[in-house]
Design a protein around this motif. Sequence first.
Motif, PDB file in Angstrom:
ATOM      1  N   VAL A 242      59.913  37.228  41.866  1.00 49.62           N
ATOM      2  CA  VAL A 242      60.225  37.596  40.481  1.00 49.62           C
ATOM      3  C   VAL A 242      61.737  37.624  40.315  1.00 49.62           C
ATOM      4  O   VAL A 242      62.435  38.340  41.056  1.00 49.62           O
ATOM      5  CB  VAL A 242      59.612  38.955  40.112  1.00 49.62           C
ATOM      6  CG1 VAL A 242      60.008  39.345  38.691  1.00 49.62           C
ATOM      7  CG2 VAL A 242      58.095  38.919  40.246  1.00 49.62           C
ATOM      8  N   ARG A 243      62.230  36.858  39.365  1.00 47.93           N
ATOM      9  CA  ARG A 243      63.653  36.880  39.025  1.00 47.93           C
ATOM     10  C   ARG A 243      63.794  37.385  37.598  1.00 47.93           C
ATOM     11  O   ARG A 243      63.095  36.918  36.683  1.00 47.93           O
ATOM     12  CB  ARG A 243      64.254  35.488  39.141  1.00 47.93           C
ATOM     13  CG  ARG A 243      64.387  34.996  40.561  1.00 47.93           C
ATOM     14  CD  ARG A 243      65.077  33.649  40.585  1.00 47.93           C
ATOM     15  NE  ARG A 243      65.313  33.192  41.952  1.00 47.93           N
ATOM     16  CZ  ARG A 243      65.940  32.064  42.264  1.00 47.93           C
ATOM     17  NH1 ARG A 243      66.396  31.288  41.287  1.00 47.93           N
ATOM     18  NH2 ARG A 243      66.127  31.713  43.519  1.00 47.93           N
ATOM     19  N   VAL A 244      64.704  38.317  37.386  1.00 50.06           N
ATOM     20  CA  VAL A 244      64.875  38.948  36.072  1.00 50.06           C
ATOM     21  C   VAL A 244      66.334  38.879  35.669  1.00 50.06           C
ATOM     22  O   VAL A 244      67.231  39.189  36.461  1.00 50.06           O
ATOM     23  CB  VAL A 244      64.400  40.422  36.094  1.00 50.06           C
ATOM     24  CG1 VAL A 244      64.735  41.105  34.767  1.00 50.06           C
ATOM     25  CG2 VAL A 244      62.906  40.491  36.354  1.00 50.06           C
ATOM     26  N   GLN A 245      66.569  38.449  34.433  1.00 51.54           N
ATOM     27  CA  GLN A 245      67.887  38.501  33.816  1.00 51.54           C
ATOM     28  C   GLN A 245      67.789  39.386  32.569  1.00 51.54           C
ATOM     29  O   GLN A 245      66.769  39.371  31.870  1.00 51.54           O
ATOM     30  CB  GLN A 245      68.361  37.105  33.419  1.00 51.54           C
ATOM     31  CG  GLN A 245      68.637  36.199  34.610  1.00 51.54           C
ATOM     32  CD  GLN A 245      68.944  34.785  34.163  1.00 51.54           C
ATOM     33  OE1 GLN A 245      68.082  34.100  33.644  1.00 51.54           O
ATOM     34  NE2 GLN A 245      70.168  34.361  34.359  1.00 51.54           N
ATOM     35  N   VAL A 246      68.815  40.134  32.290  1.00 47.11           N
ATOM     36  CA  VAL A 246      68.806  41.068  31.168  1.00 47.11           C
ATOM     37  C   VAL A 246      70.050  40.853  30.318  1.00 47.11           C
ATOM     38  O   VAL A 246      71.120  40.496  30.832  1.00 47.11           O
ATOM     39  CB  VAL A 246      68.741  42.531  31.669  1.00 47.11           C
ATOM     40  CG1 VAL A 246      69.950  42.893  32.502  1.00 47.11           C
ATOM     41  CG2 VAL A 246      68.595  43.503  30.494  1.00 47.11           C
TER      42      VAL A 246
ATOM     43  N   VAL B 277      61.959  36.978  32.418  1.00 45.64           N
ATOM     44  CA  VAL B 277      61.275  37.196  33.701  1.00 45.64           C
ATOM     45  C   VAL B 277      60.698  35.867  34.180  1.00 45.64           C
ATOM     46  O   VAL B 277      59.903  35.230  33.466  1.00 45.64           O
ATOM     47  CB  VAL B 277      60.156  38.242  33.561  1.00 45.64           C
ATOM     48  CG1 VAL B 277      59.423  38.415  34.896  1.00 45.64           C
ATOM     49  CG2 VAL B 277      60.724  39.571  33.096  1.00 45.64           C
ATOM     50  N   GLU B 278      61.131  35.448  35.352  1.00 46.27           N
ATOM     51  CA  GLU B 278      60.627  34.219  35.963  1.00 46.27           C
ATOM     52  C   GLU B 278      59.830  34.604  37.201  1.00 46.27           C
ATOM     53  O   GLU B 278      60.400  34.994  38.220  1.00 46.27           O
ATOM     54  CB  GLU B 278      61.779  33.290  36.327  1.00 46.27           C
ATOM     55  CG  GLU B 278      62.624  32.863  35.134  1.00 46.27           C
ATOM     56  CD  GLU B 278      63.889  32.143  35.558  1.00 46.27           C
ATOM     57  OE1 GLU B 278      64.195  32.175  36.773  1.00 46.27           O
ATOM     58  OE2 GLU B 278      64.571  31.576  34.681  1.00 46.27           O
ATOM     59  N   ALA B 279      58.509  34.533  37.077  1.00 38.91           N
ATOM     60  CA  ALA B 279      57.615  34.871  38.190  1.00 38.91           C
ATOM     61  C   ALA B 279      57.032  33.585  38.755  1.00 38.91           C
ATOM     62  O   ALA B 279      56.338  32.842  38.057  1.00 38.91           O
ATOM     63  CB  ALA B 279      56.506  35.801  37.714  1.00 38.91           C
ATOM     64  N   CYS B 280      57.341  33.304  40.032  1.00 38.03           N
ATOM     65  CA  CYS B 280      56.931  32.056  40.669  1.00 38.03           C
ATOM     66  C   CYS B 280      55.870  32.364  41.733  1.00 38.03           C
ATOM     67  O   CYS B 280      56.079  33.202  42.615  1.00 38.03           O
ATOM     68  CB  CYS B 280      58.143  31.391  41.301  1.00 38.03           C
ATOM     69  SG  CYS B 280      58.052  29.612  41.303  1.00 38.03           S
ATOM     70  N   ILE B 281      54.705  31.718  41.635  1.00 39.42           N
ATOM     71  CA  ILE B 281      53.586  31.965  42.546  1.00 39.42           C
ATOM     72  C   ILE B 281      53.565  30.878  43.619  1.00 39.42           C
ATOM     73  O   ILE B 281      53.561  29.682  43.303  1.00 39.42           O
ATOM     74  CB  ILE B 281      52.249  31.977  41.788  1.00 39.42           C
ATOM     75  CG1 ILE B 281      52.340  32.877  40.551  1.00 39.42           C
ATOM     76  CG2 ILE B 281      51.122  32.426  42.699  1.00 39.42           C
ATOM     77  CD1 ILE B 281      52.654  34.309  40.868  1.00 39.42           C
ATOM     78  N   ASN B 282      53.531  31.316  44.865  1.00 41.92           N
ATOM     79  CA  ASN B 282      53.429  30.385  45.989  1.00 41.92           C
ATOM     80  C   ASN B 282      52.001  30.346  46.495  1.00 41.92           C
ATOM     81  O   ASN B 282      51.278  31.358  46.422  1.00 41.92           O
ATOM     82  CB  ASN B 282      54.358  30.823  47.128  1.00 41.92           C
ATOM     83  CG  ASN B 282      55.813  30.814  46.692  1.00 41.92           C
ATOM     84  OD1 ASN B 282      56.270  29.865  46.068  1.00 41.92           O
ATOM     85  ND2 ASN B 282      56.542  31.882  47.021  1.00 41.92           N
ATOM     86  N   PRO B 283      51.578  29.209  47.057  1.00 45.91           N
ATOM     87  CA  PRO B 283      50.206  29.137  47.588  1.00 45.91           C
ATOM     88  C   PRO B 283      50.088  29.955  48.871  1.00 45.91           C
ATOM     89  O   PRO B 283      51.079  30.341  49.488  1.00 45.91           O
ATOM     90  CB  PRO B 283      50.019  27.637  47.859  1.00 45.91           C
ATOM     91  CG  PRO B 283      51.407  27.111  48.056  1.00 45.91           C
ATOM     92  CD  PRO B 283      52.292  27.925  47.176  1.00 45.91           C
ATOM     93  N   LEU B 284      48.833  30.235  49.245  1.00 43.82           N
ATOM     94  CA  LEU B 284      48.588  30.970  50.488  1.00 43.82           C
ATOM     95  C   LEU B 284      49.085  30.152  51.664  1.00 43.82           C
ATOM     96  O   LEU B 284      48.905  28.928  51.719  1.00 43.82           O
ATOM     97  CB  LEU B 284      47.092  31.259  50.647  1.00 43.82           C
ATOM     98  CG  LEU B 284      46.507  32.303  49.679  1.00 43.82           C
ATOM     99  CD1 LEU B 284      44.996  32.296  49.777  1.00 43.82           C
ATOM    100  CD2 LEU B 284      47.057  33.676  50.015  1.00 43.82           C
ATOM    101  N   ALA B 285      49.703  30.839  52.630  1.00 42.54           N
ATOM    102  CA  ALA B 285      50.264  30.136  53.788  1.00 42.54           C
ATOM    103  C   ALA B 285      49.168  29.585  54.675  1.00 42.54           C
ATOM    104  O   ALA B 285      49.292  28.523  55.259  1.00 42.54           O
ATOM    105  CB  ALA B 285      51.167  31.074  54.589  1.00 42.54           C
TER     106      ALA B 285
END
Length: 979
Positions: free
Chosen positions: A600-604, A789-797
């Motif tokens: 999760v990356r957040v800028q305000v 809010v930039e939420a990036c989902i990665n696949p299961l390892a």
Amino acid sequence: MDFLDEEQRRAITMKSSSISLHYKDYSVNLIDSPGHMDFCSEVSTAARLSDGGLVLVDAVEGVHIQTHAVLRQAWIEKLTPCLVLNKIDRLICELKMSPMEAYNRLVKIVHEVNGIMSAYKSEKYLSDVDSIRAGPSGEGEDENLEFIEDDEEDTFQPQKGNVAFACALDGWGFTIHEFAEFYATKLGASSAALQKALWGPRYFHPKTKMITVKKFVDAGSRERPMFVQFVLEPLWQVYQSALEPDGNKGLLEKVIKSFNLNVPPRELLNKDPKAVLQSVMSRWLPLSDAILSMVVKCMPDPIAAQSFRISRLIPKREVLLDGVDSSALAEADLVRMSIEVCDSSPEAPCVAFVSKMFAVSSKLLPQRGLNGEILSNFSDENGNSESDECFLAFARIFSGVLCSGQRVFVLSALYDPLKGESMQKHIQVAELHSLYLMMGQGLKPVASAKAGNVVAIRGLGQHILKSATLSSTKNCWPFSSMAFQVAPTLRVAIEPSDPADTGALMKGLKLLNRADPFVEVTVSSRGEHVLAAAGEVHLERCIKDLKERFAKVSLEVSPPLVSYRETIEGEASNMLDNLKSSTRSSDYVEKMTPNGRCVVRVQVMKLPSALTTVLDKSTDLLGDIIGGKLGQSASNLETEKSNIVQDESPIEVLKKRIMGAVESDILSLSKKDKDRAEKYKLKWQKFLKRIWALGPRQVGPNILFTPDSKSLSNDSSALVRGSPHVSERLGLVECSGTGEMPADTSSEELSALYREAESLQNSVVSGFQLATAAGPLCDEPMWGLAFVVEACINPLAEKFDDSESNQQSEQYAIFTGQVMTAVKDACRAAVLQKKPRLVEAMYFCELNTPPEYLGSMYAVLNQKRAQVLNEEMQEGFALFSVQAYVPVSESFGFAEDLRRKTAGAASALLVLSHWEELSEDPFFVPKTEEEIEEFGDGSSVLPNTARKLIDAVRRRKGLPVEEKVVQFATKQRTRARKV
């Protein structure tokens, strides 16, 4: 009318009370409402039931904050106002003014009040013009403009008879009409001509018996205006002859003989000259005749008033005819028409509005009925026969005839007659126990009452909490919600001294919540019972009622719980320049879920102050639009801004407000740098199309923007894109598929990953809502911030079977919860990184003080951290008027300190104004050479105001506080040496 013990002790009105009067052939329902700002909610409840209003202004103190509030309320409710200038005697006795000086003072007050009304008229006129010019067809604009009322005539004109001059203490008052009739025979002129000439720059020449205007008067002439010569000078002479030791006592006898006054001789022989003066003046110029005759002449009757007020009482709804019961719609329109014409026939549908519930002791209810039968008044509506309080409904009948024993439908403000069965929770059936005409403290039972009357109704205690609409038919639109000028901002936590009395306290709070139209009773997250009131005086009365009337237990009251907000430092334009998708760690905060699958990356950034204010003031309207309740939003819009044209969509109105707020900020920037202002405008146009959500509680002054899809492009991860849901609802962007799955999801694994990212949108929004509801400084709501809010989902390892997947879920908790927590923590950390600041509520304070106490008053203002805005000496008075902003946190005890320091000579009026950012850094540490030279290494820096306020809130909420346990480590010294 002020019959409560607390009202008599403080000598102020705290409750609206009604009395039914008969004057000549007229029936007048008079409602006495409070003038104190803490009880302005009582003015709102009284205004809804009235057709006109008597606006009382002190002739000495002039126009104050509450004058603006009352005139605004009258304008919103479409009442016909009349002006009463009271305490004329103080101009004679206390200020020792000459008649000419008093005339100039009265002219100035009338001009100021007319200026307030002109501002409201101009606002409506400009709004009407804009709405017509923005119409769908440009043709016929000039013709439409001709039908807009452009009334440049002053609202209050003494020559029209809607301004009265009075001294309520001595019981006298008059309008110009009384003096015009008296002088008409003496001067040989018509009463109508004299009435026009007795106000303004018009002069009478005794030799020629001509009336001239000012421009025809010689420069060196000592001519006085006719109002001074024929009205004020006789009054001054009567007062001087009665009160001064060497006064002409024969003048009083001359007045008595000239007007055939019936004054008993024993009253004239009274040794108190003030009592003699009151006896003469109250019979020469009786106050009741002057006020009631003005009411009858200048205020409309219920038939004329309701036809004018119908658009405010029951605004027209936009009805889609598909699937609507035509018979129900026709009957609802018929009921609305009956209200508009004030149909008082028995066959007409009966409609009444209850503006408030009020508690009356059972002992004060009438003991006998209409036929002399003995009544049993000790049966409470809630089934508790031991209760000493009975709740009556303060209501006005708008159509038909209301009878005792009648069964009526009780409709809430959310009721819709066209939705049928789905509205059952908003409608109840009740039987009216009794009807009363209110006579101040007394109650007179009646069998029935027609449209236009104000009555008290018994039997609705368990059906109505604060206000409701009563109707004899289900197919009736409810009345619009009432508008309140202020909000209950003063909150305290209360608990019983004996824990065994908790049940009695809860019962008492329920009764208090019903009895007071403005009080709010809630339970905090910590389990405390929180009582919210409008001000200190209102709170004191609520606590007294709880202890003595409703709960009847001893209470422990906490210090006031002040609300704050949290924001960041800087201007919105500077923050917008820094809001870019860059890889520098200083521009964003990054958090990862415990299982490592989501980054999760957040800028305000900070919103423009004007936009923040618009979002904060439009919470009710936003809630209806975002929630899809457009029918209710029309009534909310009418409440918030009564001068909007009915045909204009609420969505369009709110869209204009938002765009106008952004443009106002751009205009201020364009004066400094036009190129930068143009870039600023283009950026905001893009950002307003990306509003994903508002917070906290979905309608707050903080914005969540959808992420830029180009910012994080990775073949092995999926971005939670979100959708501009709010922008679509507000009409800022057309419906788009921003949240849809990309087309290039070739593999099944990537397709499933994008579906999972889409399912996590609610988790991101929930995390944003949690963060904005409780900021990082002291868990107070955030104010005027925008987040990306930039939420990036990665696949299961690795591939897990079902048992291993469940074990991982138990180890790290549910994935949606992990994302929610990560978003919340990232938003709070981003605020901490951008120099957080505390925002506090501010009161607008108006003070009046004599010159000798000006220094003491400023000492109190400095002690309370006040910001002085304006200081001026009132014209013709040895009185200073000071305007200032006072923080709400410093206002407690302010009036008491002011009275003590100025020996009661200064007075203050407080009304909630706005939210203001504290410029002090709560985490200040010396860094520059100058700061290190002044404060050293920081150990000697005392906590600033912001840090003190934050620590106080954190202690109250049980949050950890960074403070030294030992401030000064010195060796302990004992008084006696023990061996």
